[in-house]
Motif scaffolding. Structure first.
Motif, PDB file in Angstrom:
ATOM      1  N   VAL A  36       0.841  -1.202   0.000  1.00 46.81           N
ATOM      2  CA  VAL A  36       0.000   0.000   0.000  1.00 46.81           C
ATOM      3  C   VAL A  36       0.878   1.255   0.000  1.00 46.81           C
ATOM      4  CG1 VAL A  36      -1.616   1.333   1.400  1.00 46.81           C
ATOM      5  CG2 VAL A  36      -2.001  -1.115   1.050  1.00 46.81           C
ATOM      6  N   ARG A  37       1.920   1.251   0.823  1.00 44.45           N
ATOM      7  CA  ARG A  37       2.819   2.417   0.860  1.00 44.45           C
ATOM      8  C   ARG A  37       3.525   2.617  -0.477  1.00 44.45           C
ATOM      9  NH1 ARG A  37       4.036   0.314   6.115  1.00 44.45           N
ATOM     10  NH2 ARG A  37       5.963  -0.617   5.335  1.00 44.45           N
ATOM     11  N   HIS A  38       3.936   1.523  -1.107  1.00 44.51           N
ATOM     12  CA  HIS A  38       4.608   1.606  -2.411  1.00 44.51           C
ATOM     13  C   HIS A  38       3.679   2.217  -3.453  1.00 44.51           C
ATOM     14  CE1 HIS A  38       6.782   0.373  -6.015  1.00 44.51           C
ATOM     15  NE2 HIS A  38       5.695  -0.247  -6.428  1.00 44.51           N
ATOM     16  N   LEU A  39       2.446   1.764  -3.510  1.00 44.61           N
ATOM     17  CA  LEU A  39       1.503   2.289  -4.498  1.00 44.61           C
ATOM     18  C   LEU A  39       1.204   3.768  -4.240  1.00 44.61           C
ATOM     19  CD1 LEU A  39      -0.947  -0.727  -4.691  1.00 44.61           C
ATOM     20  CD2 LEU A  39       0.629   0.018  -6.468  1.00 44.61           C
ATOM     21  N   ALA A  40       1.074   4.145  -2.967  1.00 43.10           N
ATOM     22  CA  ALA A  40       0.816   5.548  -2.646  1.00 43.10           C
ATOM     23  C   ALA A  40       1.993   6.423  -3.097  1.00 43.10           C
ATOM     24  CB  ALA A  40       0.570   5.706  -1.153  1.00 43.10           C
ATOM     25  N   ALA A  41       3.211   5.940  -2.877  1.00 43.30           N
ATOM     26  CA  ALA A  41       4.389   6.704  -3.288  1.00 43.30           C
ATOM     27  C   ALA A  41       4.468   6.818  -4.809  1.00 43.30           C
ATOM     28  CB  ALA A  41       5.659   6.040  -2.744  1.00 43.30           C
ATOM     29  N   GLU A  42       4.134   5.725  -5.508  1.00 44.48           N
ATOM     30  CA  GLU A  42       4.149   5.752  -6.972  1.00 44.48           C
ATOM     31  C   GLU A  42       3.129   6.731  -7.515  1.00 44.48           C
ATOM     32  OE1 GLU A  42       6.222   3.583  -9.326  1.00 44.48           O
ATOM     33  OE2 GLU A  42       7.232   4.180  -7.470  1.00 44.48           O
ATOM     34  N   ARG A  43       1.958   6.788  -6.888  1.00 41.32           N
ATOM     35  CA  ARG A  43       0.941   7.737  -7.345  1.00 41.32           C
ATOM     36  C   ARG A  43       1.362   9.175  -7.044  1.00 41.32           C
ATOM     37  NH1 ARG A  43      -3.109   3.573  -5.960  1.00 41.32           N
ATOM     38  NH2 ARG A  43      -3.862   2.836  -7.980  1.00 41.32           N
ATOM     39  N   ALA A 103       4.252  10.315  -6.987  1.00 46.15           N
ATOM     40  CA  ALA A 103       5.313  10.692  -7.926  1.00 46.15           C
ATOM     41  C   ALA A 103       4.808  10.785  -9.363  1.00 46.15           C
ATOM     42  CB  ALA A 103       6.451   9.680  -7.836  1.00 46.15           C
ATOM     43  N   GLY A 104       3.532  10.489  -9.586  1.00 38.25           N
ATOM     44  CA  GLY A 104       2.960  10.586 -10.925  1.00 38.25           C
ATOM     45  C   GLY A 104       3.222   9.396 -11.818  1.00 38.25           C
ATOM     46  N   ARG A 105       3.702   8.285 -11.231  1.00 39.65           N
ATOM     47  CA  ARG A 105       3.997   7.099 -12.041  1.00 39.65           C
ATOM     48  C   ARG A 105       2.812   6.136 -12.133  1.00 39.65           C
ATOM     49  NH1 ARG A 105       9.150   8.086  -9.584  1.00 39.65           N
ATOM     50  NH2 ARG A 105       8.596   6.838  -7.754  1.00 39.65           N
ATOM     51  N   LEU A 106       1.758   6.395 -11.360  1.00 38.83           N
ATOM     52  CA  LEU A 106       0.534   5.595 -11.426  1.00 38.83           C
ATOM     53  C   LEU A 106      -0.658   6.538 -11.447  1.00 38.83           C
ATOM     54  CD1 LEU A 106       1.014   2.713  -8.806  1.00 38.83           C
ATOM     55  CD2 LEU A 106       0.874   2.466 -11.278  1.00 38.83           C
ATOM     56  N   PRO A 107      -1.709   6.180 -12.184  1.00 42.82           N
ATOM     57  CA  PRO A 107      -2.915   7.018 -12.155  1.00 42.82           C
ATOM     58  C   PRO A 107      -3.616   6.872 -10.808  1.00 42.82           C
ATOM     59  CG  PRO A 107      -3.330   5.015 -13.396  1.00 42.82           C
ATOM     60  CD  PRO A 107      -1.856   5.020 -13.068  1.00 42.82           C
ATOM     61  N   PRO A 108      -4.435   7.859 -10.436  1.00 41.73           N
ATOM     62  CA  PRO A 108      -5.171   7.732  -9.178  1.00 41.73           C
ATOM     63  C   PRO A 108      -6.133   6.560  -9.212  1.00 41.73           C
ATOM     64  CG  PRO A 108      -5.419   9.925 -10.143  1.00 41.73           C
ATOM     65  CD  PRO A 108      -4.731   9.075 -11.148  1.00 41.73           C
ATOM     66  N   GLY A 109      -6.370   5.934  -8.057  1.00 48.39           N
ATOM     67  CA  GLY A 109      -7.411   4.915  -7.978  1.00 48.39           C
ATOM     68  C   GLY A 109      -8.779   5.568  -8.152  1.00 48.39           C
TER      69      GLY A 109
END
Length: 241
Positions: free
Chosen positions: A210-217, A219-225
């Motif tokens: 969960v922390r990894h995905l939040a950090a990726e979002r 940083a703009g590397r993942l779209p928002p859920g």
């Protein structure tokens, strides 16, 4: 039903909602692989169920409880406390009998709020202690089952229960930390994490994910859920029926 258990259920279902910290405001949240009430009832009554199914549902439930202990409004970090699985299972049975089209996850918010609200008020406010983990499955067990998809599905239910609790009670505003179609992502992450933590419990892999995905979002590397894309979406409004 024994008198003590009947009284427990009556108190949970009939009393006014206690005042506890509100869940974060979000319109929906995703319930990852949550059992539906009809399947739950069939398993609990022993009708047409696979041998592992009841254990898998119990494991999903305990994954949810672990996620709630980490992210929910319980200052003790121990939702179950002295309550027994028999009591909690009976509460879900009663809820599902009234709401057969719902998911088991629908029953857990009113159950959690009531359990917390019925505890004695402490004499002084204490710092929240480390959240209690209620899933014992180890990384070693997960890794041994790498070629057994049935056991992977069984063990992975705990991670998906945790994610459901995070989506409801955690800080992610979308209620959808991972999004739909992420089963392979979850399993790959657990594989990688467990290789470096062979003596740990499998459920400990989920918070870093969960922390990894939040950090990726961030940083703009993942779209928002967006909490969309499959049927396991639940309005984030408690149904106390």
């Amino acid at each position: 039903m024994p008198t003590v258990l009947a009284a427990f259920l009556l108190a949970l279902q009939s009393a006014s909602p206690p005042a506890v910290a509100a869940a974060p405001a979000k319109p929906f949240y995703r319930a990852h692989r949550a059992p539906d009430c009809r399947s739950w009832a069939q398993v609990r009554t022993g009708r047409g169920a696979l041998p592992l199914l009841e254990a898998a549902y119990n494991l999903w439930f305990h994954g949810y409880v672990t996620g709630f202990n980490a992210h929910g409004p319980d200052p003790a970090g121990d939702l179950l406390g002295p309550a027994t699985w028999k009591q909690l299972g009976a509460f879900i049975d009663a809820y599902c009998a009234r709401n057969p089209s719902h998911l088991v996850a629908d029953a857990l918010e009113p159950l959690a709020i009531d359990l917390i609200g019925r505890r004695p008020v402490p004499a002084r406010r204490e710092a929240r202690r480390l959240a209690t983990m209620t899933v014992e499955t180890s990384c070693e067990e997960w890794t041994r089952a790498r070629r057994d998809q049935l056991m992977r599905t069984y063990y992975g239910g705990a991670a998906r229960g945790y994610l459901t609790a995070y989506n409801r009670w955690g800080p992610d505003p979308s209620g959808d930390a991972l999004g739909p179609g992420n089963d392979a992502l979850i399993d790959r992450w657990i594989d990688k994490w467990c290789r470096g933590h062979s003596r740990a419990r499998l459920i400990e892999a989920v918070a870093p994910l969960v922390r990894h995905l939040a950090a990726e979002r961030a940083a703009g590397r993942l779209p928002p859920g967006k909490a969309e894309g499959n049927e396991q979406l639940i309005p984030a409004v408690p149904d106390r029926r």
